[in-house]
Design an enzyme around this catalytic site. Structure first.
Site, PDB file in Angstrom:
ATOM      1  CB  VAL A  61      43.288  35.018 -91.763  1.00 14.36           C
ATOM      2  CG1 VAL A  61      42.425  36.256 -91.550  1.00 14.36           C
ATOM      3  CG2 VAL A  61      44.130  35.192 -93.033  1.00 14.36           C
ATOM      4  CB  CYS A  62      41.254  36.420 -87.830  1.00 16.87           C
ATOM      5  SG  CYS A  62      40.158  37.351 -86.740  1.00 16.87           S
ATOM      6  CB  THR A  63      41.383  34.291 -83.303  1.00 13.29           C
ATOM      7  OG1 THR A  63      40.152  33.924 -83.926  1.00 13.29           O
ATOM      8  CG2 THR A  63      41.255  35.673 -82.696  1.00 13.29           C
TER       9      THR A  63
ATOM     10  CB  ALA B 224      46.114  41.599 -88.641  1.00 11.23           C
TER      11      ALA B 224
END
Lengths: 231, 231
Positions: B103-105, B153
């Site tokens: 998730v995310c970075t 994202a």
């Protein structure tokens, strides 16, 4: 806000539902004016109902007075409704708080402390009706703001709750900025995250799976409410 | 699924963004077939970028092989992209994993380990372009499933990500049940949780606030990617 720093006092406790807390924590953390305190009776790690262990940042005895008081929900809410140490702590904290708040069945703990009497509030959909035992008006809504009482519905509502609360405290623009930084543009993979939208069979299945636990929750709520209303 | 229990190995690390992890943790916890392991180098508490301290359940040395491997994002992702101990651990875990996820970075950490090369993937909107440095195809979508690579994202997308993944693993009906229990029927207080929907001024403001940090992130990503592609 006049004060440079606002104290956010977030209760954590054994067998809570961690996302009730961690959703709002993430939102609150975007606001540098807030100092967040995770409080429990002592400083030992607190395990949520699924085993996630979080460290308190302060004990009840050492906790500063809250500007924002927050209580999450979860299975551990049941014993807390009868825990005089916790109820007394919450009442004391609420005296100075600008906002008294909860997510999920955290509202039943606030209600047990007498802190929602006469207010409109919400709760997880399975337990919403139980607020009425405490002379709290149950409102079937994602976030309910009644005066300085701000409550969120079940678990994931904590993000909506916290952004709504931040809009109250710091204004809409600041809250929108936090929302964009968290990329909060949800796209649930399925329709049906609330009983109004879910297939009736699915609602029935959740009710059945949680039936005996919900009966236990209701019994304790009724007992605690009876004492509160006619002590 | 054939196995009675599937091991979910969730990396935790200093200065991660806790909601990247705690959103999926909440979803995964509904599935009793999953055994969740929170892993870091050692067993000391891991503090997220905003100070939430979570206890690992296992060290890297003791960690069982993953059926589902998961990596969250956050500021702490930068040093991890150059941390050979972590990258080696992730490569070893990915060998047995049915799903390699983030998730995310967190996707930039997977990319730095070479685990997304040639795949389509997503990331927090501010960093999505950086995937391309690693020969990963950036996809501007809340959840991206490409073979057994499943990426979410920014931050709050973790809930959408995890429900989508659970639907892949256990089927739609089980995922819907989890969604209803978590009352995941989001009602963001504002439109504008993604750059496509937010006012351009707000997007510009977030870019400005995060500009120097994002430059740093990009520099490290470029450096690591150059080594990975031409070692």
């Amino acid at each position: 806000m006049n004060k440079a720093t606002l104290n956010v006092v977030m209760l954590i406790y054994p067998n809570m539902t961690q996302l009730d807390l961690t959703g709002p924590f993430e939102v609150f953390s975007s606001f540098k004016e807030l100092q967040i305190h995770l409080v429990w009776k002592d400083m030992a790690p607190v395990r949520d109902v699924n085993g996630l262990a979080i460290l308190p940042t302060v004990s009840m005895a050492q906790c500063p007075q809250a500007d924002i008081l927050f209580v999450p929900g979860g299975a551990g809410q049941l014993p807390l409704m009868e825990d005089e140490e916790v109820l007394t702590f919450l009442r004391g904290q609420a005296q100075t708080a600008l906002y008294v708040t909860s997510v999920c069945t955290g509202s039943l703990i606030l209600a047990a402390a007498g802190l929602l009497t006469g207010y409109r509030a919400t709760c997880h959909w399975l337990s919403l009706n139980q607020l009425a035992f405490f002379n709290v008006e149950p409102v079937n809504q994602r976030v309910v703001i009644d005066g300085n009482r701000v409550t969120g519905a079940g678990v994931t509502s904590g993000i909506d709750f916290a952004l709504s609360l931040m809009a109250e405290v710091f204004g809409t623009e600041r809250a929108k900025l936090a929302q964009l930084r968290m990329e909060y543009d949800p796209a649930p993979p399925f329709i049906g995250g609330s009983p109004a939208k879910a297939e009736p069979e699915l609602v029935a299945q959740v009710r059945e799976l949680t039936c005996s636990f919900q009966q236990q929750r209701e019994q304790i709520a009724k007992k605690v409410a009876a004492k509160l209303i006619q002590p």
